[in-house]
Enzyme design. Structure first.
Site, PDB file in Angstrom:
ATOM      1  N   ARG A 238       2.113  -5.991  -7.373  1.00  0.00           N
ATOM      2  CA  ARG A 238       2.550  -5.565  -5.576  1.00  0.00           C
ATOM      3  C   ARG A 238       3.731  -5.725  -5.574  1.00  0.00           C
ATOM      4  O   ARG A 238       4.423  -6.683  -5.883  1.00  0.00           O
ATOM      5  CB  ARG A 238       1.422  -6.322  -4.486  1.00  0.00           C
ATOM      6  N   GLU A 267       6.358   2.336  -0.160  1.00  0.00           N
ATOM      7  CA  GLU A 267       4.833   2.459  -0.744  1.00  0.00           C
ATOM      8  C   GLU A 267       4.724   4.534   0.362  1.00  0.00           C
ATOM      9  O   GLU A 267       4.333   3.517   1.316  1.00  0.00           O
ATOM     10  CB  GLU A 267       4.205   2.343  -1.302  1.00  0.00           C
ATOM     11  N   HIS A 286       2.182   4.082  -7.947  1.00  0.00           N
ATOM     12  CA  HIS A 286       0.514   3.163  -6.983  1.00  0.00           C
ATOM     13  C   HIS A 286      -0.589   3.819  -8.399  1.00  0.00           C
ATOM     14  O   HIS A 286      -1.907   4.385  -6.584  1.00  0.00           O
ATOM     15  CB  HIS A 286       0.978   3.346  -5.810  1.00  0.00           C
TER      16      HIS A 286
HETATM   17  C1  DGY Z   1      -5.725  -2.211  -6.021  1.00  0.00           C
HETATM   18  O1  DGY Z   1      -7.238  -1.969  -6.267  1.00  0.00           O
HETATM   19  O2  DGY Z   1      -5.900  -3.343  -4.996  1.00  0.00           O
HETATM   20  C2  DGY Z   1      -5.139  -1.029  -6.074  1.00  0.00           C
HETATM   21  O3  DGY Z   1      -3.836  -1.382  -6.164  1.00  0.00           O
HETATM   22  C3  DGY Z   1      -6.180   0.063  -4.964  1.00  0.00           C
HETATM   23  O4  DGY Z   1      -4.439   1.484  -4.885  1.00  0.00           O
END
Ligand code: DGY
Length: 320
Positions: A238, A267, A286
């Protein structure tokens, strides 16, 4: 009147069709832009149920606007966008999409490692810009991946699958995790290291921790300074787990060789973001879980949770 399920993102092809016997479905209709926060705040007032994605911030303040919300499914394995403590206090069920995206995200993590190591983005840019003028002995060269040391920070399901891929490249794999993973050590031949030892020894580091208070800026200025000057760091976790300002400085000052990131603090990331100006930084929008097969499986996980709820079965994939 049926209760309202608010889907706060665009879900195409009537994928929610099978929920129609149970609920009236309201859905964000823009398949390009995320639902703005103020729209989410309005939607939560009328929603009995919410189906959300990671860009939707379901904070305590949002949850405090409602007394009738009963359940949220998040189309992701991560759920840092939902204040689960606040949800728990209000008795709201939260579910996610575990297990179905680990392979796909491990693929992307490894692809970004390869991209950074072999300078693939920068080399492709040079080709597009007409700067590929001939074969040079040391021009456009990157660094080898095979037989190098990989450090995985956050050894969950995705970390294990990255280790499995790395073994095909004859890599020496180290990992750091809150707790030792003896089974993974045995199965994938990975070796535990303290965070600082891993930072100092690894040629490539892949960050895979969830974002929590503890992991915010886990990779800060100090951590980056411990890495080899030849090392690369890949963030598939993240935004916020890696300090973006410190990363920029480390890349500009040659404290590390390269970095790639599938995730950003803001984002969608602004095209003016300083990191995007660097030739030794590879950004991705992402897309860790972004394959048709995996996204279908993720939707299925959430649908299964809804159907279980509406038919009084035990609800799978509960976070709380
Ligand atoms: C997740 O599943 O946590 C991914 O980052 C979402 O796109």
């Amino acid at each position: 009147m049926k209760p309202i399920l608010w889907i706060t993102f665009y879900l195409p092809n009537d994928l929610a069709e099978r929920l129609k016997p149970y609920v009236t479905i309201k859905m964000w209709q823009d398949d390009i832009h995320d639902m703005p926060q103020e729209e989410i705040e309005a939607a939560v007032l009328e929603a009995d149920y919410l189906w959300t994605i990671v860009p939707n911030q379901i904070t305590a303040a949002v949850l405090n606007r409602t007394t009738k919300l009963k359940m949220i499914t998040n189309l992701a394995v991560g759920f840092n966008n939902i204040d689960v403590e606040a949800a728990k206090e209000k008795g709201i069920i939260v579910t996610n999409t575990p297990d179905v995206l680990s392979e796909t995200t491990a693929d992307l993590a490894f692809a970004l490692l390869m991209t950074s190591a072999r300078r693939m983005l920068d080399n492709a840019k040079q080709l597009y810009q007409g700067k590929w003028l001939g074969w040079q002995v040391f021009g456009m060269t990157g660094t080898d991946v095979h037989h190098k040391t990989l450090g995985i920070i956050g050894m969950g399901a995705i970390g294990e699958l990255v280790a499995k891929r790395a073994s095909g490249f004859d890599m020496n794999v180290l990992y750091h995790n809150r707790s030792r993973k003896e089974e993974a050590e045995e199965r994938y031949g990975v070796t535990y290291r303290s965070k600082n030892d891993l930072l100092a020894e690894a040629d490539f580091i892949i960050v895979l921790t969830p974002l929590t208070k503890e992991t915010h800026h886990l990779i800060d200025r100090e951590a980056l300074a411990m890495m080899k000057r030849t090392a690369h760091i890949i963030n598939v976790a993240r935004g916020g787990v890696v300090d973006e300002e410190a990363l920029y400085d480390a890349l500009v000052n040659g404290e590390i060789a390269g970095a790639a990131s599938d995730v950003f603090v803001e984002e969608p990331v602004s095209t003016n973001h300083p990191l995007l100006s660097l030739p030794n930084f590879t950004p991705m929008p992402h897309i860790g879980s972004a394959t048709v097969e995996t996204r279908q499986a993720m939707v299925q996980r959430n649908l299964d949770a809804w159907e279980a709820y509406f038919t009084n079965q035990s609800i799978p994939y509960r976070v709380i």
